[in-house]
Design a protein around this motif. Structure first.
Motif, mmCIF file in Angstrom:
data_model
loop_
_atom_site.group_PDB
_atom_site.id
_atom_site.type_symbol
_atom_site.label_atom_id
_atom_site.label_comp_id
_atom_site.label_asym_id
_atom_site.label_seq_id
_atom_site.Cartn_x
_atom_site.Cartn_y
_atom_site.Cartn_z
ATOM 1 N N ALA A 86 -15.173 -40.178 50.906
ATOM 2 C CA ALA A 86 -15.747 -40.194 52.252
ATOM 3 C C ALA A 86 -16.792 -41.287 52.360
ATOM 4 N N CYS A 87 -16.913 -41.850 53.548
ATOM 5 C CA CYS A 87 -17.851 -42.943 53.805
ATOM 6 C C CYS A 87 -19.115 -42.377 54.444
ATOM 7 N N ASP A 88 -20.271 -42.583 53.804
ATOM 8 C CA ASP A 88 -21.518 -42.087 54.377
ATOM 9 C C ASP A 88 -22.194 -43.171 55.210
ATOM 10 N N SER A 89 -23.392 -42.920 55.678
ATOM 11 C CA SER A 89 -24.040 -43.782 56.673
ATOM 12 C C SER A 89 -24.365 -45.179 56.163
ATOM 13 N N GLY A 90 -24.606 -45.326 54.863
ATOM 14 C CA GLY A 90 -24.976 -46.631 54.332
ATOM 15 C C GLY A 90 -23.894 -47.309 53.529
ATOM 16 N N SER A 91 -22.677 -46.817 53.635
ATOM 17 C CA SER A 91 -21.586 -47.294 52.776
ATOM 18 C C SER A 91 -20.459 -47.931 53.571
ATOM 19 N N VAL A 92 -19.569 -48.570 52.823
ATOM 20 C CA VAL A 92 -18.400 -49.241 53.367
ATOM 21 C C VAL A 92 -17.164 -48.700 52.656
ATOM 22 N N LYS A 93 -16.138 -48.378 53.427
ATOM 23 C CA LYS A 93 -14.875 -47.918 52.845
ATOM 24 C C LYS A 93 -13.893 -49.080 52.837
ATOM 25 N N ILE A 94 -13.324 -49.353 51.677
ATOM 26 C CA ILE A 94 -12.447 -50.505 51.497
ATOM 27 C C ILE A 94 -11.062 -50.037 51.091
ATOM 28 N N GLU A 95 -10.046 -50.509 51.818
ATOM 29 C CA GLU A 95 -8.665 -50.299 51.377
ATOM 30 C C GLU A 95 -8.344 -51.387 50.364
ATOM 31 N N ILE A 96 -8.064 -50.985 49.159
ATOM 32 C CA ILE A 96 -7.888 -51.934 48.060
ATOM 33 C C ILE A 96 -6.517 -52.610 48.158
ATOM 34 N N LYS A 97 -6.524 -53.915 48.052
ATOM 35 C CA LYS A 97 -5.279 -54.689 48.091
ATOM 36 C C LYS A 97 -4.825 -55.087 46.689
ATOM 37 N N TYR A 98 -5.742 -55.589 45.873
ATOM 38 C CA TYR A 98 -5.400 -55.977 44.504
ATOM 39 C C TYR A 98 -6.549 -55.617 43.571
ATOM 40 N N THR A 99 -6.180 -55.138 42.392
ATOM 41 C CA THR A 99 -7.163 -54.864 41.344
ATOM 42 C C THR A 99 -6.664 -55.477 40.050
ATOM 43 N N GLY A 100 -7.506 -56.280 39.407
ATOM 44 C CA GLY A 100 -7.135 -56.901 38.148
ATOM 45 C C GLY A 100 -7.368 -55.974 36.970
ATOM 46 N N ILE A 101 -6.470 -56.059 35.994
ATOM 47 C CA ILE A 101 -6.676 -55.338 34.737
ATOM 48 C C ILE A 101 -7.574 -56.183 33.854
ATOM 49 N N CYS A 102 -8.683 -55.599 33.421
ATOM 50 C CA CYS A 102 -9.678 -56.284 32.609
ATOM 51 C C CYS A 102 -9.555 -55.826 31.162
ATOM 52 N N GLY A 103 -10.043 -56.664 30.250
ATOM 53 C CA GLY A 103 -10.103 -56.243 28.856
ATOM 54 C C GLY A 103 -10.905 -54.968 28.687
ATOM 55 N N THR A 104 -11.904 -54.765 29.560
ATOM 56 C CA THR A 104 -12.693 -53.535 29.505
ATOM 57 C C THR A 104 -11.822 -52.315 29.759
ATOM 58 N N ASP A 105 -10.865 -52.421 30.696
ATOM 59 C CA ASP A 105 -9.955 -51.304 30.961
ATOM 60 C C ASP A 105 -9.153 -50.952 29.707
ATOM 61 N N LEU A 106 -8.739 -51.976 28.973
ATOM 62 C CA LEU A 106 -7.998 -51.736 27.732
ATOM 63 C C LEU A 106 -8.903 -51.092 26.690
ATOM 64 N N HIS A 107 -10.151 -51.556 26.629
ATOM 65 C CA HIS A 107 -11.103 -50.955 25.678
ATOM 66 C C HIS A 107 -11.361 -49.485 26.032
ATOM 67 N N ILE A 108 -11.433 -49.173 27.330
ATOM 68 C CA ILE A 108 -11.613 -47.776 27.732
ATOM 69 C C ILE A 108 -10.397 -46.958 27.336
ATOM 70 N N TYR A 109 -9.221 -47.529 27.510
ATOM 71 C CA TYR A 109 -7.996 -46.843 27.082
ATOM 72 C C TYR A 109 -8.052 -46.534 25.585
ATOM 73 N N HIS A 110 -8.522 -47.516 24.809
ATOM 74 C CA HIS A 110 -8.603 -47.341 23.355
ATOM 75 C C HIS A 110 -9.871 -46.610 22.919
ATOM 76 N N ASP A 111 -10.711 -46.274 23.890
ATOM 77 C CA ASP A 111 -11.965 -45.550 23.641
ATOM 78 C C ASP A 111 -12.943 -46.374 22.809
ATOM 79 N N THR A 112 -12.940 -47.698 23.010
ATOM 80 C CA THR A 112 -13.884 -48.579 22.323
ATOM 81 C C THR A 112 -14.896 -49.178 23.302
ATOM 82 N N TYR A 113 -14.944 -48.657 24.519
ATOM 83 C CA TYR A 113 -15.954 -49.032 25.503
ATOM 84 C C TYR A 113 -16.382 -47.765 26.224
ATOM 85 N N LYS A 114 -17.667 -47.617 26.440
ATOM 86 C CA LYS A 114 -18.220 -46.391 27.013
ATOM 87 C C LYS A 114 -17.702 -46.141 28.428
#
Length: 345
Positions: free
Chosen positions: A23-51
């Motif tokens: 939900a969008c509150d009074s000070g926020s912006v709601k964005i419909e996501i078009k593209y999201t890049g896969i980052c090395g951090t996402d892979l580290h999270i998958y492998h549980d080597t990043y917090k």
């Protein structure tokens, strides 16, 4: 709506599942996501080597269209093409790091995609101050590279002087490495890009982006190439983007006396190096951890000037439902940047 969620700590534990639309509150912006890049951090999270803070929706490199604004939002309107600074989702706002714009070091900080829900989904809601409008000429695909571009700009522009005419070794031609390469080429440096057999397709992208010398260390002796290209003096700067022990050691060996070393890649484990190399060469070592407010302001200027060339780095676009295949492409280093887009499956 569907989302890619890290359900609990430990290796793996990532799934595509139904989640509540935010939900969008009074000070926020709601964005419909078009593209999201896969980052090395996402892979580290998958492998549980990043917090991370599961259960949490992954993904933090994104672009989209504003679909809703809070009543107190002043700078944006519905339909704006935007991206967002993901790393300030939660900060204390009062510590020395927050006050100087170096929010990455705030002990209270939580980022989109690791600490709080991120962008591997249909909608994200963020504070107005996190949102950045992108120029009309910039595609939504390229705009999804804003955050990794910020990481590269921090490393190449803000930490140590790199000059026109310098010879630079860039080790690790992953997406961040390739963006760093683009910046170095723009600066007028001679760039030697090193990778392994696994990086074959990425080394080809490096050629397209303007690398002066390509070295496949699985087939060539990097030390010999460095000696040949620098008349045995060593490179002025080494940029380590692979996050691998052998790469770190190679960069240290390749540097000239009083050269500069920049650590960009996350290693994720303990490694062994010849530490005395740093002493005997009197090397300058810096580590580049993400970005700052100053970095983001610089990135917005880079986008406006429309001079950097990042489209060749985007090699795959897949629907969210094929996230496993997309992650595997990244794990296998098959291409450059992999983007996910929302589908209903």
């Amino acid at each position: 709506m569907k989302a890619i969620v890290k359900e609990k700590s430990g290796y793996g534990n990532v799934t595509l599942m139904d989640v509540q639309e935010p939900a969008c509150d009074s000070g926020s912006v709601k964005i419909e996501i078009k593209y999201t890049g896969i980052c090395g951090t996402d892979l580290h999270i998958y492998h549980d080597t990043y917090k991370s803070n599961p259960p949490v929706i992954l993904g933090h490199e994104f672009s989209g269209i504003i679909t809703e604004i809070g009543k107190n939002v002043q700078r944006f309107q519905i339909g704006d093409k935007v991206t967002a600074l993901p790393s300030t989702a939660v900060t204390c706002g009062a510590c020395e790091h927050c006050r100087t714009g170096n929010y990455m070091f705030c002990t209270k900080r939580k980022s989109l995609g690791s600490g709080v829900d991120g962008a591997f989904t249909k909608y994200v809601v963020v504070r107005e101050d996190m949102v950045y409008k992108i120029p009309d000429h910039l595609s939504l695909e390229e705009a999804a590279l804003t955050e990794p571009l910020a990481c590269a700009v921090k490393a190449i522009e803000e930490l140590t002087p790199i000059h026109v005419g310098d010879t630079v070794l860039l080790s690790g031609p992953g997406p961040i490495g390739l963006i760093c390469l683009s910046l170095l080429v723009m600066k007028g440096c001679k760039v030697i890009v090193a990778g392994t057999n696994a990086d074959a397709s990425r080394l080809e992208i490096a050629k397209e982006l303007g690398a002066d010398v390509i070295v496949n260390v699985s087939e060539e002796n990097l030390d010999e190439v460095i000696n040949r290209e620098t008349e045995s003096k060593g490179v002025d700067v080494a940029v380590e983007c692979a996050g691998a022990g052998p790469s770190v050691s190679s960069c240290l060996r390749a540097l000239k006396k009083r050269g500069a070393y920049i650590q960009v890649g996350i290693v994720g484990k303990e490694i062994s190096i010849d530490y005395d190399t740093i002493l005997y060469k009197q090397l300058q070592l810096v580590a580049s951890y993400a970005h700052s407010i100053e970095t983001w302001d610089r990135v917005m200027n880079i986008w406006k000037q429309n001079k950097i060339r990042l489209q060749p780095i985007i090699t795959h676009k897949l629907p969210l439902s094929q996230w496993k295949e997309a992650f595997e492409i990244c794990e296998q280093k098959i291409g450059g940047k992999v983007l996910l887009s929302y589908d209903e499956k």
